[in-house]
Design a protein around this motif. Sequence first.
Motif, PDB file in Angstrom:
ATOM      1  N   ALA A  27       0.829  -1.206   0.000  1.00 28.15           N
ATOM      2  CA  ALA A  27       0.000   0.000   0.000  1.00 28.15           C
ATOM      3  C   ALA A  27       0.865   1.258   0.000  1.00 28.15           C
ATOM      4  O   ALA A  27       0.551   2.243  -0.674  1.00 28.15           O
ATOM      5  CB  ALA A  27      -0.931  -0.009   1.202  1.00 28.15           C
ATOM      6  N   LEU A  28       1.968   1.223   0.743  1.00 29.08           N
ATOM      7  CA  LEU A  28       2.876   2.374   0.784  1.00 29.08           C
ATOM      8  C   LEU A  28       3.491   2.640  -0.585  1.00 29.08           C
ATOM      9  O   LEU A  28       3.554   3.788  -1.036  1.00 29.08           O
ATOM     10  CB  LEU A  28       3.977   2.128   1.820  1.00 29.08           C
ATOM     11  N   PHE A  29       3.918   1.588  -1.275  1.00 28.83           N
ATOM     12  CA  PHE A  29       4.542   1.777  -2.587  1.00 28.83           C
ATOM     13  C   PHE A  29       3.517   2.147  -3.655  1.00 28.83           C
ATOM     14  O   PHE A  29       3.842   2.834  -4.610  1.00 28.83           O
ATOM     15  CB  PHE A  29       5.309   0.522  -2.991  1.00 28.83           C
ATOM     16  N   THR A  30       2.273   1.705  -3.485  1.00 30.54           N
ATOM     17  CA  THR A  30       1.229   2.039  -4.452  1.00 30.54           C
ATOM     18  C   THR A  30       0.776   3.484  -4.297  1.00 30.54           C
ATOM     19  O   THR A  30       0.701   4.228  -5.277  1.00 30.54           O
ATOM     20  CB  THR A  30       0.019   1.098  -4.277  1.00 30.54           C
ATOM     21  N   HIS A  31       0.476   3.900  -3.067  1.00 25.43           N
ATOM     22  CA  HIS A  31      -0.116   5.213  -2.814  1.00 25.43           C
ATOM     23  C   HIS A  31       0.908   6.266  -2.397  1.00 25.43           C
ATOM     24  O   HIS A  31       0.542   7.432  -2.258  1.00 25.43           O
ATOM     25  CB  HIS A  31      -1.198   5.106  -1.739  1.00 25.43           C
ATOM     26  N   LYS A  32       2.150   5.873  -2.148  1.00 27.64           N
ATOM     27  CA  LYS A  32       3.251   6.751  -1.716  1.00 27.64           C
ATOM     28  C   LYS A  32       3.056   7.310  -0.307  1.00 27.64           C
ATOM     29  O   LYS A  32       3.943   7.946   0.227  1.00 27.64           O
ATOM     30  CB  LYS A  32       3.477   7.933  -2.673  1.00 27.64           C
ATOM     31  N   SER A  33       1.898   7.093   0.288  1.00 28.49           N
ATOM     32  CA  SER A  33       1.621   7.585   1.628  1.00 28.49           C
ATOM     33  C   SER A  33       0.460   6.783   2.204  1.00 28.49           C
ATOM     34  O   SER A  33      -0.540   6.549   1.516  1.00 28.49           O
ATOM     35  CB  SER A  33       1.249   9.068   1.559  1.00 28.49           C
TER      36      SER A  33
END
Length: 173
Positions: A27-33
Amino acid sequence: MPKPTKGPRLGGGPAHERLMLANLAAALFTHKSIKTTETRAKRLRPLAERMVQFAKRGDLHARRRVLATITDKSVVHELFTVIAPQVNERQGGYTRITKLGFRKGDNASMVQMELVLEPLTPKVKHSKTSTVTAEKPVVEEVVVADAEVADEAAAEVVVEEPTEAAVDTKDAK
């Protein structure tokens, strides 16, 4: 007997914890945050930093190591092709955790965890030696080419030794 993990436990068994951290990283790598609890963010940070290090290497073995943790190929592709070139100059510190306050339901400490994708600006090093040397006056050296002139200059230098009267006055003070 397996050694328990250090730090806070995230509930469930080790397999559940591993899967939960992998999903948070995806989720972090997909949404950057992402917005999560402080405990989960602190447990996720080393995993995410290691995944970014693998992505910076960019070889096949690194890609397979990341795929062993994060099974979504589109997320791994985005990590290797989009995120890794943006943090290529950075030596570490790919994530940032910002505290947001407490969750209303259970008063859990909430944080915003994000990837640091801003370009790295190198720090200007201010050393004390460079400022001190700039303030000192420049002393020019005189080169004596003839040996006889050098001997005469050495003969003209006279060293005065303090007399007994001068030593007595220093002792009296």
